[in-house]
Design a protein around this motif. Structure first.
Motif, PDB file in Angstrom:
ATOM      1  N   PHE A 119      -2.779 -12.648 -23.366  1.00 51.97           N
ATOM      2  CA  PHE A 119      -2.537 -12.369 -21.949  1.00 51.97           C
ATOM      3  C   PHE A 119      -3.527 -13.121 -21.061  1.00 51.97           C
ATOM      4  N   GLU A 120      -4.763 -13.276 -21.520  1.00 49.42           N
ATOM      5  CA  GLU A 120      -5.773 -13.989 -20.735  1.00 49.42           C
ATOM      6  C   GLU A 120      -5.367 -15.428 -20.478  1.00 49.42           C
ATOM      7  N   ARG A 121      -4.681 -16.027 -21.432  1.00 50.92           N
ATOM      8  CA  ARG A 121      -4.247 -17.411 -21.279  1.00 50.92           C
ATOM      9  C   ARG A 121      -2.882 -17.505 -20.610  1.00 50.92           C
ATOM     10  N   TRP A 122      -2.252 -16.348 -20.431  1.00 52.79           N
ATOM     11  CA  TRP A 122      -0.890 -16.316 -19.909  1.00 52.79           C
ATOM     12  C   TRP A 122      -0.845 -15.946 -18.422  1.00 52.79           C
ATOM     13  N   CYS A 123      -1.647 -15.000 -18.012  1.00 51.36           N
ATOM     14  CA  CYS A 123      -1.576 -14.543 -16.627  1.00 51.36           C
ATOM     15  C   CYS A 123      -2.895 -13.873 -16.219  1.00 51.36           C
ATOM     16  N   CYS A 124      -3.075 -13.722 -14.927  1.00 47.01           N
ATOM     17  CA  CYS A 124      -4.262 -13.051 -14.410  1.00 47.01           C
ATOM     18  C   CYS A 124      -4.084 -11.540 -14.500  1.00 47.01           C
ATOM     19  N   LYS A 125      -5.188 -10.827 -14.574  1.00 49.37           N
ATOM     20  CA  LYS A 125      -5.133  -9.370 -14.650  1.00 49.37           C
ATOM     21  C   LYS A 125      -4.401  -8.806 -13.444  1.00 49.37           C
ATOM     22  N   GLY A 126      -3.469  -7.895 -13.752  1.00 45.92           N
ATOM     23  CA  GLY A 126      -2.719  -7.235 -12.693  1.00 45.92           C
ATOM     24  C   GLY A 126      -1.643  -8.083 -12.057  1.00 45.92           C
ATOM     25  N   ARG A 127      -1.476  -9.330 -12.530  1.00 52.16           N
ATOM     26  CA  ARG A 127      -0.502 -10.221 -11.894  1.00 52.16           C
ATOM     27  C   ARG A 127       0.584 -10.697 -12.870  1.00 52.16           C
ATOM     28  N   GLY A 128       0.858  -9.857 -13.847  1.00 50.18           N
ATOM     29  CA  GLY A 128       1.870 -10.237 -14.832  1.00 50.18           C
ATOM     30  C   GLY A 128       3.233  -9.643 -14.557  1.00 50.18           C
ATOM     31  N   GLY A 129       3.478  -9.286 -13.297  1.00 50.22           N
ATOM     32  CA  GLY A 129       4.728  -8.618 -12.945  1.00 50.22           C
ATOM     33  C   GLY A 129       5.976  -9.402 -13.259  1.00 50.22           C
ATOM     34  N   ASN A 130       5.898 -10.733 -13.262  1.00 47.23           N
ATOM     35  CA  ASN A 130       7.072 -11.566 -13.552  1.00 47.23           C
ATOM     36  C   ASN A 130       7.134 -11.968 -15.021  1.00 47.23           C
ATOM     37  N   LYS A 131       6.217 -11.412 -15.837  1.00 46.48           N
ATOM     38  CA  LYS A 131       6.193 -11.704 -17.267  1.00 46.48           C
ATOM     39  C   LYS A 131       6.731 -10.511 -18.035  1.00 46.48           C
ATOM     40  N   LYS A 132       7.386 -10.792 -19.169  1.00 45.58           N
ATOM     41  CA  LYS A 132       7.962  -9.705 -19.951  1.00 45.58           C
ATOM     42  C   LYS A 132       7.648  -9.886 -21.433  1.00 45.58           C
ATOM     43  N   PHE A 133       7.138  -8.814 -22.042  1.00 46.13           N
ATOM     44  CA  PHE A 133       6.807  -8.796 -23.466  1.00 46.13           C
ATOM     45  C   PHE A 133       7.739  -7.794 -24.138  1.00 46.13           C
TER      46      PHE A 133
ATOM     47  N   HIS B 249      -3.331  -0.870 -27.148  1.00 39.21           N
ATOM     48  CA  HIS B 249      -2.290  -1.848 -26.837  1.00 39.21           C
ATOM     49  C   HIS B 249      -1.728  -1.594 -25.432  1.00 39.21           C
ATOM     50  N   PHE B 250      -1.364  -0.340 -25.188  1.00 38.16           N
ATOM     51  CA  PHE B 250      -0.779   0.006 -23.890  1.00 38.16           C
ATOM     52  C   PHE B 250      -1.776  -0.191 -22.748  1.00 38.16           C
ATOM     53  N   LYS B 251      -3.060   0.002 -23.040  1.00 37.66           N
ATOM     54  CA  LYS B 251      -4.088  -0.206 -22.029  1.00 37.66           C
ATOM     55  C   LYS B 251      -4.135  -1.672 -21.612  1.00 37.66           C
ATOM     56  N   VAL B 252      -4.033  -2.571 -22.602  1.00 37.31           N
ATOM     57  CA  VAL B 252      -4.038  -4.014 -22.319  1.00 37.31           C
ATOM     58  C   VAL B 252      -2.801  -4.390 -21.501  1.00 37.31           C
ATOM     59  N   ILE B 253      -1.645  -3.866 -21.897  1.00 34.69           N
ATOM     60  CA  ILE B 253      -0.392  -4.162 -21.191  1.00 34.69           C
ATOM     61  C   ILE B 253      -0.478  -3.713 -19.743  1.00 34.69           C
ATOM     62  N   GLU B 254      -1.006  -2.523 -19.538  1.00 33.90           N
ATOM     63  CA  GLU B 254      -1.147  -1.988 -18.183  1.00 33.90           C
ATOM     64  C   GLU B 254      -2.168  -2.775 -17.378  1.00 33.90           C
ATOM     65  N   GLU B 255      -3.242  -3.188 -18.024  1.00 30.42           N
ATOM     66  CA  GLU B 255      -4.309  -3.930 -17.357  1.00 30.42           C
ATOM     67  C   GLU B 255      -3.808  -5.248 -16.768  1.00 30.42           C
ATOM     68  N   TYR B 256      -2.923  -5.902 -17.487  1.00 32.29           N
ATOM     69  CA  TYR B 256      -2.414  -7.199 -17.025  1.00 32.29           C
ATOM     70  C   TYR B 256      -1.102  -7.068 -16.250  1.00 32.29           C
TER      71      TYR B 256
END
Length: 422
Positions: free
Chosen positions: A376-390, A407-414
């Motif tokens: 996620f760090e290389r994919w998007c900024c924290k809290g700004r992954g709204g247009n990304k889907k895993f 796991h869910f904490k990381v997903i929520e963080e980004y």
């Protein structure tokens, strides 16, 4: 009103209507008929018909029309082998085979299996050849098939869509060797001219030689699908595919082996137009190929279920690292036979993830929360992954794997959209 529409506009309109509407359109007037008939006769052998379609028997009547279009020599040949062509008199309004642009071999086989029993004579043509009594004899089906193929290939200007697909055993057993039919078609005198302008080619093959030859001569091939049925260990077929790197937009490979492929990056070059890459159950994927797909927007990889096949994580990582700004969708399937933490390795070691990536779908496999965070760090900024889907998909064969609170904490963080499907 119908007479006021220009021919050019009428062609555009009728190219976007259903086949039953095309038939009605051909009855409007002479001009509409001249435009509708060529479009209508692109469809019988080039459309994906539902095998449960109640109108399939009506579609098979195209065989009767093709028989009427045959010359005297072909009709005489079929008559000598027991075919009753009285229901197909040699009188036609149009040269229907010349309109063929799309050819799906399985369609032709289906239609022949439906129509041919109606026209095979019950009498013995030659008392010394008793096999002509059997209306289901494979020799008769093969002869009719080859004559219709000859008719189409000799008359049509070119084909832009050709598909050699698997057919049910009850159809293929009517032929000496179903897969040899493809080779026999390519040997026809006008075959090279008819096949050299393909835009789409799909093949199930047990023999790579005719497939290789056909692919190699293409100049405008955009969509290519090869299902080798079993793992072909050869060098020529990959090179034939590489020869189309300038035009291919979609490439689908299944059950191919690259173990004997000796490609070098300098010789391979880049697939400058390839947008979709689908790989399933292939062996020995070469790293020199991975850096060639720089315009990909969709990458699907489905691993082999063979216990001895190592997952090509370096190949997948290389795809991620060399992707341009077009890559939007990735789908990776892991079989439960993979016991090592392959997915975590992919998430950890890809040095960069293209920002254009919108969706990554994982089917089975396990991964640590730390690996997910690094990805996620290389994919998007924290809290700004709204247009990304895993997306995590688990099948019945999947190993027991449950996402932890971490796991869910990381997903929520980004702020990445997350979906788990069974």
């Amino acid at each position: 009103m119908a007479n006021k529409i220009s021919t050019e506009l009428l062609i555009m309109i009728l190219n976007n209507v259903r086949s039953q509407d095309l038939h009605s359109s051909s009855l409007v007037n002479r001009n509409w008929c001249k435009v509708a008939i060529p479009i209508l006769w692109e469809l019988p052998l080039g459309q994906e018909w539902s095998k449960s379609d109640e109108t399939l028997r009506k579609k098979a009547l195209c065989i009767r029309t093709y028989l009427s279009c045959m010359d005297i020599q072909a009709r005489t040949f079929l008559t000598q082998f027991g075919f009753d062509l009285s229901s197909s008199p040699p009188q036609v309004t149009f040269d229907y085979p010349s309109f063929t642009r799309k050819l799906i071999i399985s369609n032709l086989l289906y239609f022949i299996s439906i129509y041919s029993p109606q026209i095979i004579s019950q009498k013995i043509i030659d008392s010394d050849q008793d096999n002509y009594n059997d209306i289901n004899n494979k020799n008769e089906s093969s002869k009719l098939f080859r004559e219709i193929c000859k008719l189409i290939i000799n008359r049509c200007s070119f084909l832009n869509y050709f598909k050699l697909a698997s057919v049910p055993i009850n159809l293929s057993r009517n032929f000496d060797n179903y897969y040899d039919l493809f080779g026999s078609i390519l040997k026809l005198p006008c075959a090279q001219k008819a096949f050299e302008k393909l835009e789409t080619f799909a093949s199930v093959t047990l023999n790579d030689e005719p497939v290789t030859k056909l692919i190699s001569v293409q100049k405008r091939l955009e969509n290519l699908s090869i299902n080798a049925s079993h793992h072909l260990d050869c060098d020529s077929l990959p090179w034939a595919i590489i020869s189309q790197k300038g035009t291919l937009k979609s490439l689908r490979l299944k059950s191919m082996s690259f173990n004997y492929f000796k490609g070098k990056p300098s010789a391979i070059g880049q697939f400058i137009s390839l947008q979709k890459l689908y790989i399933e159950n292939c062996h020995g994927l070469c790293l020199s190929l991975a850096s060639s797909f720089t315009q990909l927007n969709s990458f699907h990889y489905f691993h082999s279920s063979n216990l001895f096949d190592m997952y090509p994580q370096e190949f997948v990582i290389k795809i991620l690292e060399t992707a341009n700004t077009n890559l939007k969708n990735i789908c990776l399937e892991f079989y439960p036979t993979i016991t090592f933490n392959t997915l975590s390795a992919i998430l950890n070691y890809s040095e960069s993830v293209p920002g254009s990536l919108e969706t990554i779908e994982i089917r089975m496999g396990s991964f640590s929360a730390d690996s997910l965070r690094k990805f996620f760090e290389r994919w998007c900024c924290k809290g700004r992954g709204g247009n990304k889907k895993f997306i995590l998909k688990r099948t019945e064969l999947a190993q027991l794997f449950t996402l932890s609170d971490e796991h869910f904490k990381v997903i929520e963080e980004y702020g990445v959209q997350f979906d788990m499907e069974e």
